[in-house]
Design a protein around this motif. Structure first.
Motif, PDB file in Angstrom:
ATOM      1  N   ARG A  81       0.840  -1.214   0.000  1.00 53.77           N
ATOM      2  CA  ARG A  81       0.000   0.000   0.000  1.00 53.77           C
ATOM      3  C   ARG A  81       0.870   1.258   0.000  1.00 53.77           C
ATOM      4  NH1 ARG A  81      -3.899  -3.453   2.960  1.00 53.77           N
ATOM      5  NH2 ARG A  81      -2.712  -3.216   4.862  1.00 53.77           N
ATOM      6  N   ARG A  82       1.938   1.267   0.801  1.00 52.58           N
ATOM      7  CA  ARG A  82       2.795   2.453   0.877  1.00 52.58           C
ATOM      8  C   ARG A  82       3.478   2.727  -0.456  1.00 52.58           C
ATOM      9  NH1 ARG A  82       7.863   2.815   1.120  1.00 52.58           N
ATOM     10  NH2 ARG A  82       8.191   0.691   1.870  1.00 52.58           N
ATOM     11  N   TRP A 127       1.106   4.008  -3.139  1.00 55.14           N
ATOM     12  CA  TRP A 127       0.727   5.405  -2.896  1.00 55.14           C
ATOM     13  C   TRP A 127       1.910   6.339  -3.150  1.00 55.14           C
ATOM     14  CZ3 TRP A 127       2.499   9.019   0.716  1.00 55.14           C
ATOM     15  CH2 TRP A 127       1.805  10.234   0.691  1.00 55.14           C
ATOM     16  N   GLU A 128       3.089   5.988  -2.665  1.00 56.78           N
ATOM     17  CA  GLU A 128       4.239   6.881  -2.836  1.00 56.78           C
ATOM     18  C   GLU A 128       4.596   7.075  -4.305  1.00 56.78           C
ATOM     19  OE1 GLU A 128       6.614   6.382   1.425  1.00 56.78           O
ATOM     20  OE2 GLU A 128       7.548   5.600  -0.385  1.00 56.78           O
ATOM     21  N   LEU A 152      -4.714   1.862  -1.946  1.00 65.52           N
ATOM     22  CA  LEU A 152      -5.144   0.464  -1.967  1.00 65.52           C
ATOM     23  C   LEU A 152      -5.876   0.060  -0.709  1.00 65.52           C
ATOM     24  CD1 LEU A 152      -2.175  -1.564  -3.458  1.00 65.52           C
ATOM     25  CD2 LEU A 152      -4.060  -0.389  -4.596  1.00 65.52           C
ATOM     26  N   HIS A 191       4.721  12.412  -5.345  1.00 65.23           N
ATOM     27  CA  HIS A 191       5.178  12.121  -3.983  1.00 65.23           C
ATOM     28  C   HIS A 191       6.646  11.697  -4.067  1.00 65.23           C
ATOM     29  CE1 HIS A 191       1.084  12.410  -2.658  1.00 65.23           C
ATOM     30  NE2 HIS A 191       0.691  11.286  -3.211  1.00 65.23           N
TER      31      HIS A 191
END
Lengths: 421, 421
Positions: free
Chosen positions: A305-306, A309-310, A316, A352
């Motif tokens: 998930r990290r 996203w990053e 997610l 990001h």
């Protein structure tokens, strides 16, 4: 952390014997080793010596991490008589305790690995209840006090028309050979990369048949040096080295390092599209799944998930682990997962962590087509059915391909324990 | 490799917020962090400084890896004014480039970690599009040139009735706090365990807010020492250090280490029995799942089959990965799997790798009952329904318990992609 390097596709024989033995389990390239590592025998020097000298034993040589081969599709092994001038008649003559007690940092011991036993070959080698053809790997990179013997061995192999295959782009070994190569490369690289103790800064010694490095409490180097200059007095005791925390119990620093990474096929909340990303250095139209390193104290599911996203801004929900792939460049464990967007979490934001040149949502149909006609290695051309401008994807030997194949085949729907959001 | 240490059960609040956010996904203890790590901001010193000084910022202190707490069930945080005497007004005043160029191995820099932002707390802290209450961790172990300031800080916290909770047996934190503790402990331990470069033996410098260690090319120590003894000549240039391979590109040695381990519930070929093992030091009747370290160039599935065979003699076919658990003692990633015996592969043999005192097949019904009445931490008594002589198992916060719960609940049957053998 930096982006892990993307697996390079290789030989299509990915399923190897595992696919036959274990049903539908996906066995990714570099897994599927034919060897039983019998890891508990690595400290047994009588076993190691018997294995070393058996006529059925194979030695895989590496020069600067390049393996000896006939060509990039076929490893070549040598035998004990070939390596004896470099490693000596019996590199296991001393117990590990004696090796540690007599450690001398000025002596180069060629790195020798015991890899395991190929039990499919009833070669006559037996030790208690264990059997099969033994496999070893040996680092013949010319260096230190064994430089000239290593150079001679390299010359001999070259005179036989063999070569040390450089790089990894052109590795296209049959899967079982790839697994043997991966084990040997990973361990030789780890030994070569870690000549010093990270706990105290002093040189370390390889033990456990190449799978452990220990920080000896003494160094005979001072004794040897005195002898060398012709001292006639009684030899002084070996120099005590400073204290080291790794000598006070079990330390992970003494064992090979493997870096867990995540690689994930990501579905939209409605399961109709797949998220793909690309790096700038890739060829045009070439995309793959996202990937990244697992951080300390993070579950695989959290890391997926990290990283998503990053790198892409996409959010997610559920994550299901699919299969895994060892990746010996230098020491990654690729953990393949399928992730699904939370409703409304599909918006892409690349700023990001700007590692990707682009990320985009692709329809399931387009992914399916690209899996049929657009797959290849990074340095290769796409297949004959490919039309310029179409999506290109990694080939079957990459876990990314396996993950995309799984999601287009309905992998998530089959996971009733992890319901659709 | 040695047996990984078994997860200790802790607080029953294991599902945390994740179980609500992501459906039925099993979120094991030590995962489920409330923090966004915003890992890409770790080199941004203006961000780090703003986060450091914000009134909503929390600092978790550790003395010799023991965290500051009210009691073993509740961490306690301090604020910037508390830590300022130890870390100074602005530990981020220099860029990383300048820190590396001015590196001085004789100066102790207290280890400070940026952990992330708790986005559930709209505290007013904002940086570009990122927000939430910042979290840091700080090593206050008294040592080197900051020994007395660290001792003072420890005294101040103790005068407030707080304590540094030692060991891990009695850690029983709520899950989100456990995840923050795990992240901080893992990274502080990694930094403390790796003060030297394994590539060249020289001391290293912490950068990237505590998530990277670099091997500087120069050391000002020589300059400082000359100044200290009152040299009036022009200062000599900083001492050039020997070459190091880690300076020539990206090296995994510079990044935190996480050791992947496998832990697995094993079913008989007919799915009616479960394999359990026990170590000699455990209390009577206490069993758990088998576990071990993943080796270099091994898939998780292969590691599961190897470890089960080495420890118990049992031969597995298919392996399905269930969930994962970070385990910060010191740096494990537990990868939980379900494995199934090949037909006829159930015979137990404990003498390959004699790590287990015993292993046995237990009926599904007995496992189910033990999950209801026989679970506890290793050091705890079983619950009220337990009868002496009955099977005892790890509690819900251990991934072993989650795996056993999954197999008694029919996890494998639900995996139609991995058919029964």
């Amino acid at each position: 952390m930096p982006q892990p390097e993307l697996p390079e596709p290789a030989h299509p024989e990915v399923d190897s014997m595992l696919s036959r033995k274990f049903g539908k389990e996906v066995a990714n390239y570099f897994s599927g080793s034919p060897l039983n590592r019998v890891s508990f025998l690595r400290t047994d020097h009588s076993f190691l010596l018997a294995a070393l000298k058996h006529p059925s034993t194979s030695f895989l040589l590496f020069d600067n991490l390049s393996p000896l081969a006939k060509d990039p599709t076929q490893l070549e092994y040598v035998n004990f008589d070939d390596v004896k001038p470099l490693i000596g008649e019996n590199p296991y003559s001393k117990s590990e305790e004696a090796m540690i007690a007599e450690y001398n940092s000025t002596i180069t011991i060629p790195q020798l690995l015991f890899l395991g036993l190929d039990e499919s070959k009833r070669s006559g080698f037996e030790h208690n209840i264990y059997y099969g053809s033994p496999y070893f790997a040996l680092d013949v990179t010319p260096k230190g006090s064994v430089k000239s013997e290593a150079e001679k061995l390299i010359e001999i192999t070259k005179s036989r028309g063999l070569q040390f295959v450089e790089g990894r782009m052109h590795m296209s070994l049959p899967a079982p050979q790839a697994a043997i190569y991966a084990q040997a490369r990973a361990l030789l690289d780890w030994n070569a990369r870690n000549p010093f103790c990270a706990g105290c800064g002093q040189p370390t010694l390889s033990i456990n048949a190449g799978t452990k490095r220990t920080c000896p409490p003494k160094d005979m180097a001072s004794v040897t040096n005195r002898s060398a200059i012709g001292s006639t007095t009684a030899e002084p005791p070996a120099k005590e080295r400073p204290d080291c925390v790794t000598r006070k119990g079990i330390s992970n620093l003494c064992f090979p390092r493997t870096d867990p990474t995540v690689i994930m096929a990501v579905l939209s909340a409605d399961s109709e599209r797949v998220l793909l990303g690309r790096q700038k250095r890739w060829p045009p139209y070439w995309y793959s799944t996202l990937a990244g390193f697992v951080e300390p104290a993070e579950s695989v599911e959290e890391a997926v998930r990290r990283e998503v996203w990053e790198e892409s801004g996409v959010k997610l929900g559920r994550v299901v682990i699919h299969s895994t792939q060892p990746w010996p460049y230098p020491a990654n464990l690729m953990i393949g997962a399928i992730g699904q967007c939370v409703p409304g979490g599909e918006e892409i934001h690349l700023k990001h962590d700007p590692e990707l040149e682009n990320a985009k949502w692709v329809s399931m149909a387009e992914v399916k087509e690209a899996l049929e006609v657009g797959t290849s290695g990074l340095g290769e051309d796409a297949g004959p059915g490919y039309k310029e401008g179409g999506l290109r994807l990694p080939s079957r030997t990459a876990i990314a391909n396996q993950l995309l194949t799984a999601v287009t085949g309905g992998f998530l729907e089959e996971h009733s324990h992890a319901p659709k959001m």
